[in-house]
Design a protein around this motif. Structure first.
Motif, short mmCIF file in Angstrom:
data_model
loop_
_atom_site.label_atom_id
_atom_site.label_comp_id
_atom_site.label_asym_id
_atom_site.label_seq_id
_atom_site.Cartn_x
_atom_site.Cartn_y
_atom_site.Cartn_z
N ASN A 153 0.81 -1.21 0.00
CA ASN A 153 0.00 0.00 0.00
C ASN A 153 0.85 1.27 0.00
O ASN A 153 0.47 2.29 -0.58
N HIS A 154 2.01 1.24 0.66
CA HIS A 154 2.80 2.44 0.83
C HIS A 154 3.98 2.53 -0.13
O HIS A 154 4.56 3.62 -0.27
N MET A 155 4.35 1.46 -0.76
CA MET A 155 5.51 1.51 -1.64
C MET A 155 5.18 1.08 -3.06
O MET A 155 6.07 0.68 -3.82
N ASP A 156 3.92 1.19 -3.41
CA ASP A 156 3.50 0.85 -4.78
C ASP A 156 3.06 2.14 -5.47
O ASP A 156 2.11 2.79 -5.04
N LEU A 157 3.76 2.54 -6.51
CA LEU A 157 3.45 3.75 -7.26
C LEU A 157 2.64 3.38 -8.49
O LEU A 157 3.01 2.47 -9.26
N ALA A 158 1.52 4.09 -8.69
CA ALA A 158 0.62 3.77 -9.80
C ALA A 158 1.33 3.97 -11.14
O ALA A 158 2.23 4.80 -11.28
N LYS A 159 0.89 3.17 -12.14
CA LYS A 159 1.51 3.26 -13.47
C LYS A 159 1.28 4.63 -14.09
O LYS A 159 2.14 5.15 -14.80
N GLY A 160 0.12 5.22 -13.81
CA GLY A 160 -0.15 6.56 -14.34
C GLY A 160 0.83 7.59 -13.80
O GLY A 160 1.29 8.48 -14.53
N HIS A 161 1.16 7.46 -12.52
CA HIS A 161 2.13 8.38 -11.93
C HIS A 161 3.51 8.17 -12.54
O HIS A 161 4.25 9.14 -12.79
N ILE A 162 3.87 6.89 -12.75
CA ILE A 162 5.19 6.62 -13.35
C ILE A 162 5.27 7.21 -14.75
O ILE A 162 6.27 7.83 -15.12
N GLN B 59 13.06 0.84 -3.75
CA GLN B 59 13.69 2.11 -3.40
C GLN B 59 14.65 2.59 -4.50
O GLN B 59 14.73 3.77 -4.80
N GLN B 60 15.38 1.64 -5.09
CA GLN B 60 16.26 2.00 -6.19
C GLN B 60 15.47 2.52 -7.38
O GLN B 60 15.86 3.50 -8.03
N HIS B 61 14.34 1.88 -7.64
CA HIS B 61 13.47 2.32 -8.74
C HIS B 61 12.95 3.74 -8.49
O HIS B 61 12.93 4.59 -9.39
N PHE B 62 12.55 4.00 -7.24
CA PHE B 62 12.06 5.34 -6.89
C PHE B 62 13.17 6.37 -7.05
O PHE B 62 12.93 7.49 -7.53
N SER B 63 14.38 6.05 -6.64
CA SER B 63 15.50 6.98 -6.77
C SER B 63 15.76 7.32 -8.23
O SER B 63 16.02 8.48 -8.59
N GLN C 161 5.89 10.59 -1.22
CA GLN C 161 5.28 9.85 -0.12
C GLN C 161 5.83 8.43 -0.05
O GLN C 161 6.10 7.91 1.03
N CYS C 162 5.99 7.79 -1.22
CA CYS C 162 6.54 6.43 -1.24
C CYS C 162 7.97 6.41 -0.73
O CYS C 162 8.38 5.47 -0.02
N MET C 163 8.76 7.40 -1.10
CA MET C 163 10.16 7.42 -0.68
C MET C 163 10.33 7.79 0.79
O MET C 163 11.29 7.37 1.43
N GLU D 59 15.48 11.03 -9.87
CA GLU D 59 16.57 11.66 -10.60
C GLU D 59 16.14 12.03 -12.02
O GLU D 59 16.44 13.13 -12.50
N GLN D 60 15.44 11.12 -12.67
CA GLN D 60 15.02 11.36 -14.05
C GLN D 60 14.05 12.54 -14.12
O GLN D 60 14.20 13.44 -14.96
N PHE D 61 13.06 12.56 -13.22
CA PHE D 61 12.08 13.64 -13.26
C PHE D 61 12.70 14.97 -12.83
O PHE D 61 12.38 16.03 -13.40
N ALA D 62 13.57 14.93 -11.82
CA ALA D 62 14.23 16.17 -11.37
C ALA D 62 15.06 16.77 -12.49
O ALA D 62 15.05 17.99 -12.70
N ARG D 63 15.77 15.94 -13.23
CA ARG D 63 16.58 16.43 -14.34
C ARG D 63 15.69 17.02 -15.44
O ARG D 63 15.95 18.08 -15.99
#
Length: 912
Positions: free
Chosen positions: A278-287, A333-337, A313-315, A341-345
């Motif tokens: 519930n807390h560490m699953d990011l929706a595909k739409g968000h990705i 966690q590695q996937h979130f990082s 929130q997930c991180m 990084e990709q979105f921040a850039r």
């Protein structure tokens, strides 16, 4: 001890309606032994009051005296020192601690026991007994010398209780049955004793008669014991039978425990898995939004914002102990990082492009405006009249509105990747500082042109690049390998000030005697300058406030909390560097985000203060009176800015500029005073009203109109005081140096002018100077009249001076005519020398002389002439009085009358 107790009861406590219950012989611990007694007493009247009284033997040794008493309710602690060993020492804790040593341990124990009983009986608040044996608190004190005392104490403590109604009734019935109960107590007591013996015998007989029932009871008890034995045997057999059942139940219970434990573990495992899912699953739409979301449209920005918040929130989820050791958690966690990084850039690149696009668009607008100013062959003043009628700064609201859509994403970037946030902040400051520098310089150049009405021809106009190539060059300089601004700013055309035909070519001054006076300047020009200066401040103020508000909202700096990153004092603001970071990558601490906003504003608007100072210097050069306008306007804007935020960039910058204006104002006043001292007058012409007196009138009139209801009125009042003192001193100096015009005339005319000016303007701080000017005018008018009029009837005046001298020597006035030199014939000879025609001729010459001395602009001729007429009439009356007193009945009179004098003066004044 018993004798002492009875003596104390008799001599001390009985007169006070008190009963002595216990006594102990003590002395103070650690001091020279001076024995005294501590007594525990109760009052005989209700409510009962319990006290501890210290009694000391008198110095003569004849009697005892009461020294001090403490209420038992004030006693907090009784410390016996040792509950096991015998120890005569003990402490009583009242408002302070009293340490005592008893003469014997028995006395101490008896006294403490009595205190305990009194506490139990009479006090609700229980005293704390420390190091006291529990046996002592329950039993009586051992027998001995004190047995009678302690026994008496117990009887006293067990105080007599009143009989209830039934007991009183029984006693009355018993006493009625015996006639001698009242008259003969001994016979009554003997009867009661006999009856008691009878009752005792009856009791003994009753006990002896019940022996048979006792035997029967014992037999029943024996039978009951046998039954109990049989029951115990049956219970033993039952216990053996249940033992096997117990073992089986234990096995079943253990099996159930294992099943329950397994179920509990499964539930907990499921809860942990659900928590992670519930807390560490990011929706595909968000990705997808983070990877490919459109950052240019409002819908795309909203989707990216929601996705970034979900990712954060997930991180930032608080993992439970052991979760970080799971491989799936580490991979997630590695996937979130990587997503972060990709979105921040991607976000940083997009925002940087937005900055560049806005900067390019603003530059195009700026060059469109500058192009018309710099086209060769165009009349520049007419071009400005057509294209720069409105003195306004470009509006950045559309840019701010577009960027504020990314405010939440900037907040996300600030909390997740401070390095990129810091880079964007630096780039924004670089872009804006260059853009505002161009806009503000152009704005101030237009303001200078409007102030002076001309521009300076420059070859730069012909060599300026075309706007397309210039903008291209600027925008290309904004892009680099690191996204930093490297392009140099091209300087805008600098406009210089030249004097027009109706303006002074050099710095104006109130007392510049060589150049044109300030009154030659057109009032409309000063009003024009005032409006332009006010418009400049009115344009700068909302521009700075809007930019500051945008910075606080866009970069999320509005909260007054400490945040990482700040401008370091060692870095040059013009260098345009944001704070460096430590080697570990952690940002530098900053005292507050308010300081961060102020430092960013200083970097972006670094050209405002120099441009304002240049404009102030220009205004002061055009006309020194402009410093008055600037002081009032700038003071008002500083006061307004400080009410909003005293520590803001706008308040600080305007405050610094106000200091410069105030210095120019003070310098102007000092220069005026210095030029007063250097003023020179012509030796061949009349002085008249001095130039600096006229200039002061012009200055005061203008200043009063400018400083009406101004915040800096105090500065003007100080300047008034300095100037008026300088005017007074230098008027007197010029009067003393004047050769053609009499000193009294210079003083009279100029102080009359000063008094009229101060009376008309009604300057409250110069009331004393106004009175002084009036006094000086009056004094010098009188002095000039007396000096100029002199002695118009000179011989007659000398004659009467001799008469007054004889009278002063003691000769009576009526006897003066008998003096040979002052007889009637001599008087008639002198009077005949002054016929009316000669008097009128003398007055006419005097009028011409006065007319030559006085200036026309002050128009004091008639005032002076009227004063001279009055002075002449006064002298005439003085002569007539002397003739009447010294030559009575002689019939000698002047050949002209007072009416003739009035006619002469009036005729002379009308003829001229």
């Amino acid at each position: 001890m018993t004798a002492i107790k009875h003596a104390l009861q008799r001599d001390i406590f009985t007169p006070n309606d008190e009963r002595l219950l216990s006594i102990v012989n003590v002395c103070k611990a650690g001091k020279k032994k001076k024995n005294c007694f501590l007594c525990a007493t109760v009052t005989t009247e209700r409510p009962v009051q319990v006290k501890v009284v210290k009694v000391k033997k008198s110095d003569k040794g004849d009697f005892y005296k009461r020294q001090i008493a403490w209420a038992l309710r004030d006693l907090a602690v009784v410390d016996a020192k040792d509950a096991i060993k015998e120890n005569p020492e003990f402490d009583l804790h009242f408002e302070k601690i009293y340490k005592w040593v008893a003469s014997s341990t028995a006395e101490k124990n008896a006294f403490i026991s009595c205190i305990w009983k009194l506490n139990q009986r009479y006090l609700r608040k229980k005293i704390d007994f420390v190091n006291v044996s529990s046996q002592l608190l329950e039993e009586s004190v051992p027998s001995g010398e004190n047995q009678s005392v302690t026994g008496g104490d117990e009887e006293a403590v067990d105080e007599y209780q009143e009989l209830n109604a039934r007991e009183e009734q029984d006693i009355e019935i018993m006493m009625e049955g015996c006639e001698c109960a009242i008259s003969n107590a001994e016979a009554f007591a003997e009867r009661l004793s006999r009856e008691l013996q009878v009752l005792d015998g009856a009791n003994i007989q009753s006990i002896m008669a019940s022996e048979k029932q006792v035997n029967i009871l014992m037999k029943l008890l024996d039978e009951a014991l046998k039954e109990v034995d049989q029951i115990e045997l049956k219970l033993s057999s039952y216990e053996e039978m249940l033992q096997s059942v117990k073992e089986q139940m234990d096995q079943i219970s253990e099996s159930n425990h294992l099943i329950h434990l397994s179920n509990t573990n499964n539930v907990k495992l499921l809860s942990e898995i659900e928590f992670l899912v519930n807390h560490m699953d990011l929706a595909k739409g968000h990705i997808k939004a983070l990877q490919e979301g459109d950052l240019a449209s409002s819908r795309g920005i909203e989707a990216c914002t929601n996705a970034a918040d979900a990712l954060l929130q997930c991180m930032n989820v608080a993992l439970r102990p052991g979760h970080d050791m799971l491989l799936a958690v580490k991979e997630q966690q590695q996937h979130f990082s990587e997503l972060r990084e990709q979105f921040a850039r991607r976000l940083a690149n997009h925002l940087n492009n937005v900055f560049v696009q806005q900067f390019t668009q603003a530059l195009l607008q700026l060059y469109n405006r500058s192009y018309f100013l710099s086209v060769p062959g165009h009349d520049q003043s007419s071009t400005l009249a057509q294209h720069s009628v409105e003195l306004t700064l470009p509006n950045h609201h559309p840019f701010h509105r577009d960027l504020l859509r990314y405010a939440k994403l900037m907040e996300w970037l600030k909390s997740t990747d401070y390095g990129k946030y810091e880079g964007l902040t630096k780039n924004y400051m670089d872009y804006l500082s260059r853009l505002y520098e161009r806009e503000i310089k152009d704005f101030f150049e237009v303001a200078k042109i409007k102030m002076t009405g001309t521009t300076k021809e420059s070859k730069k106009f012909a060599t300026l690049p075309r706007k397309e190539s210039a903008v291209k060059q600027e925008t290309e300089s904004l892009h680099g390998s690191s996204g930093k601004l490297t392009g140099s700013t091209s300087s805008l055309n600098k406009l210089s000030v030249q004097s027009s035909g109706n303006r002074r070519s050099q710095s104006s001054s109130l007392l510049d005697m060589g150049n044109m006076s300030a009154s030659d300047l057109d009032v409309a020009d000063r009003t024009k300058f005032d409006k332009i200066f006010e418009q400049v401040l009115s344009e700068l103020e909302p521009l700075c406030l809007a930019e500051q508000d945008f910075i606080s909202k866009f970069f999320k700096l509005q909260q007054h909390q400490s945040m990482p990153g700040s401008m370091t004092e060692a870095e040059d603001l013009d260098g345009g560097t944001l704070p460096r970071q430590h080697n570990s990558g952690a940002p530098l601490p900053v005292s507050s985000e308010k300081d961060m906003i102020r430092q960013m504003m200083i970097k972006i608007f670094r050209c405002i203060e120099p441009e304002l100072n240049n404009l102030i210097a220009l205004g002061d050069k055009i006309d020194s009176f402009n410093s008055l306008y600037m002081l009032v306007k700038m003071s008002h804007h500083v006061w307004t800015a400080q009410n909003v935020d005293p520590a803001s960039f706008l308040s600080t910058t305007l405050g610094n500029v106000l200091v410069t204006i105030k210095r120019n104002f003070d310098k102007c006043i000092s220069n005026q005073i210095r030029q007063m001292e250097e003023v020179k007058i012509s030796k061949k012409s009349k002085v008249g009203i001095l130039p600096f007196v006229t200039e002061f009138e012009e200055f005061a009139g203008l200043a009063e109109s400018i400083f009406k209801n101004a915040e800096r009125r105090g500065d003007l009042d100080k300047a008034y005081t300095k100037l008026i003192r300088g005017v007074f001193v230098n008027v007197e100096k010029v009067a003393n140096e004047s050769q053609k015009t009499p000193r009294d005339v210079v003083m009279m005319e100029n102080f009359h002018h000063i008094f009229a000016t101060l009376s008309r303007l009604k300057i409250s701080c110069l009331e004393a100077e106004k009175k002084e000017a009036k006094q000086k005018y009056t004094d010098h008018l009188q002095s000039y009249v007396i000096y100029s009029l002199g002695q118009p009837l000179e011989k007659l005046n000398h004659f009467f001076e001799g008469v007054e001298a004889r009278v002063a020597q003691g000769i009576r006035e009526e006897e003066v005519s008998y003096q040979l030199a002052f007889n009637k014939q001599e008087l008639r000879k002198v009077i005949k020398e002054y016929p009316g025609k000669e008097v009128k001729k003398g007055l006419d010459n005097l009028y011409k002389k006065v007319d030559k001395h006085l200036c026309e602009e002050e128009n004091l001729l008639q005032v002076v002439w009227h004063s001279m007429q009055d002075e002449f009439i006064r002298q005439y009356k003085h002569f007539e009085g002397l003739i009447a007193r010294c030559y009575p009945g002689s019939g000698v009179t002047m050949e002209f009358t007072i009416q003739d004098i009035l006619d002469y003066c009036s005729s002379i004044a009308q003829s001229h």
